[in-house]
Design a protein around this motif. Structure first.
Motif, PDB file in Angstrom:
ATOM      1  N   SER A   4      14.067  -5.684   5.681  1.00 18.57           N
ATOM      2  CA  SER A   4      13.569  -4.445   5.099  1.00 18.57           C
ATOM      3  C   SER A   4      13.508  -3.361   6.160  1.00 18.57           C
ATOM      4  O   SER A   4      13.094  -3.620   7.298  1.00 18.57           O
ATOM      5  CB  SER A   4      12.169  -4.651   4.502  1.00 18.57           C
ATOM      6  N   THR A   7       8.932   1.284   7.884  1.00 14.67           N
ATOM      7  CA  THR A   7       8.269   2.376   7.180  1.00 14.67           C
ATOM      8  C   THR A   7       8.404   3.663   7.989  1.00 14.67           C
ATOM      9  O   THR A   7       8.136   3.664   9.188  1.00 14.67           O
ATOM     10  CB  THR A   7       6.779   2.053   6.986  1.00 14.67           C
ATOM     11  N   GLN A  11       5.140   8.400   6.477  1.00 15.37           N
ATOM     12  CA  GLN A  11       4.546   7.588   5.425  1.00 15.37           C
ATOM     13  C   GLN A  11       3.486   6.651   5.999  1.00 15.37           C
ATOM     14  O   GLN A  11       2.434   6.426   5.384  1.00 15.37           O
ATOM     15  CB  GLN A  11       5.617   6.780   4.699  1.00 15.37           C
ATOM     16  N   ASP A  15      -0.359   6.485   4.900  1.00 18.26           N
ATOM     17  CA  ASP A  15      -0.990   5.248   4.438  1.00 18.26           C
ATOM     18  C   ASP A  15      -2.299   4.988   5.179  1.00 18.26           C
ATOM     19  O   ASP A  15      -3.300   4.595   4.580  1.00 18.26           O
ATOM     20  CB  ASP A  15      -0.037   4.067   4.624  1.00 18.26           C
ATOM     21  N   TYR A  65       0.851   7.654  -4.929  1.00 16.52           N
ATOM     22  CA  TYR A  65       2.152   7.025  -5.174  1.00 16.52           C
ATOM     23  C   TYR A  65       3.270   8.055  -5.071  1.00 16.52           C
ATOM     24  O   TYR A  65       4.322   7.798  -4.463  1.00 16.52           O
ATOM     25  CB  TYR A  65       2.139   6.372  -6.549  1.00 16.52           C
ATOM     26  N   ARG A  68       3.831   9.068  -1.385  1.00 13.53           N
ATOM     27  CA  ARG A  68       4.507   7.999  -0.656  1.00 13.53           C
ATOM     28  C   ARG A  68       5.982   7.911  -1.034  1.00 13.53           C
ATOM     29  O   ARG A  68       6.833   7.637  -0.189  1.00 13.53           O
ATOM     30  CB  ARG A  68       3.804   6.671  -0.918  1.00 13.53           C
ATOM     31  N   SER A  72       8.862   8.510   1.788  1.00 11.65           N
ATOM     32  CA  SER A  72       9.698   7.349   2.099  1.00 11.65           C
ATOM     33  C   SER A  72      11.155   7.719   2.310  1.00 11.65           C
ATOM     34  O   SER A  72      11.893   7.011   3.006  1.00 11.65           O
ATOM     35  CB  SER A  72       9.580   6.312   0.984  1.00 11.65           C
ATOM     36  N   PHE A  79      12.660   2.821  -4.182  1.00 15.78           N
ATOM     37  CA  PHE A  79      11.238   2.795  -3.832  1.00 15.78           C
ATOM     38  C   PHE A  79      10.485   1.813  -4.713  1.00 15.78           C
ATOM     39  O   PHE A  79       9.633   1.058  -4.227  1.00 15.78           O
ATOM     40  CB  PHE A  79      10.646   4.197  -3.971  1.00 15.78           C
ATOM     41  N   ARG A  82      11.197  -1.712  -3.579  1.00 19.60           N
ATOM     42  CA  ARG A  82      10.520  -2.062  -2.327  1.00 19.60           C
ATOM     43  C   ARG A  82       9.005  -2.121  -2.479  1.00 19.60           C
ATOM     44  O   ARG A  82       8.324  -2.779  -1.701  1.00 19.60           O
ATOM     45  CB  ARG A  82      10.864  -1.044  -1.237  1.00 19.60           C
ATOM     46  N   HIS A  83       8.463  -1.410  -3.471  1.00 15.76           N
ATOM     47  CA  HIS A  83       7.009  -1.347  -3.665  1.00 15.76           C
ATOM     48  C   HIS A  83       6.669  -1.713  -5.105  1.00 15.76           C
ATOM     49  O   HIS A  83       5.970  -0.974  -5.799  1.00 15.76           O
ATOM     50  CB  HIS A  83       6.484   0.056  -3.323  1.00 15.76           C
ATOM     51  N   ASP A  86       2.891  -2.051  -5.819  1.00 10.22           N
ATOM     52  CA  ASP A  86       2.226  -0.755  -5.907  1.00 10.22           C
ATOM     53  C   ASP A  86       2.511  -0.079  -7.242  1.00 10.22           C
ATOM     54  O   ASP A  86       1.634   0.577  -7.820  1.00 10.22           O
ATOM     55  CB  ASP A  86       2.691   0.154  -4.769  1.00 10.22           C
ATOM     56  N   THR A  87       3.736  -0.242  -7.730  1.00  9.29           N
ATOM     57  CA  THR A  87       4.093   0.345  -9.026  1.00  9.29           C
ATOM     58  C   THR A  87       3.292  -0.292 -10.147  1.00  9.29           C
ATOM     59  O   THR A  87       2.783   0.395 -11.038  1.00  9.29           O
ATOM     60  CB  THR A  87       5.601   0.165  -9.288  1.00  9.29           C
TER      61      THR A  87
END
Length: 218
Positions: A4, A7, A11, A15, A65, A68, A72, A79, A82-83, A86-87
């Motif tokens: 990956s 970051t 970002q 965070d 969200y 970010r 990103s 996105f 990868r998250h 979070d979604t």
């Protein structure tokens, strides 16, 4: 080694800056939701205030969200991939209090070194996750079930008992959800219960094996 991409610095700074505000917002969201469900005799003005705080906290989650996503430098689909967690949390904000587990991890670290061993951290995080997830699940199931025809979950105590049995993968069957929402929550709690139980059992077994190996080497 992870493939990956790292970051982006902007970002990462965002965070870190938003960690505490989002944790507080998570508590506000859960508290407002709990009061609206459990304190049914409250005056309407207080219930409306709890609803306003709940939506304000949710709006902060969505705004975070969006920021970010912009910082990103990724497209929306990349996105989301990868998250993904979070979604899901933005769509299901009752899961947001699990951010407190992440905050606990930061508190436990000093100079990038965790104060607890790996096995103790896994068991501690699993316990915190089960507590927060169980409380949120009990609230949701109680709200959906207590007034439904043929429901066996009539009180919040019934909901807590059912949630504990479900997370522990015991499933006594004395109370069970009958509504679509209640059964959907049940499926999620079953999956989480299996994962958490497996993590704790695996960590405890590894700790025992490591301890016995050290004794044998002596």
């Amino acid at each position: 080694m992870s493939d990956s991409p790292p970051t982006p610095p902007r970002q990462d700074r965002w965070d870190r800056r938003m960690e505490l505000p989002l944790t507080v917002a998570s508590l506000v969201y859960l508290g407002g939701y709990a009061v609206r469900i459990l304190a049914r005799d409250l005056p309407d003005v207080w219930r409306d205030l709890c609803l306003a705080l709940t939506f304000a906290a949710w709006a902060l989650f969505v705004a975070d969200y969006a920021v970010r996503l912009r910082l990103s430098g990724l497209g929306p689909l990349r996105f989301v991939r990868r998250h993904l967690l979070d979604t899901v949390v933005v769509l299901l904000p009752l899961l947001r209090p699990l951010r407190m587990v992440k905050l606990y991890d930061r508190v436990q670290r000093r100079q990038d070194r965790p104060r607890l061993t790996l096995y103790a951290r896994v068991m501690t995080y699993a316990g915190l996750t089960a507590l927060l997830l169980g409380f949120a699940g009990a609230l949701t199931v109680y709200q959906a079930e207590h007034g439904a025809p043929g429901a066996t979950v009539r009180t919040f105590g019934d909901s807590v008992w059912w949630t504990c049995a479900t997370l522990a993968t015991v499933g006594y069957g004395d109370v069970a959800p009958v509504t679509p929402l209640g059964r959907t929550v049940a499926v999620g709690l079953m999956a989480c219960g299996l994962a958490l139980l497996g993590a704790v059992t695996g960590s405890f077994s590894s700790w025992l094996i490591q301890s016995f190996r050290r004794e044998d080497e002596r």
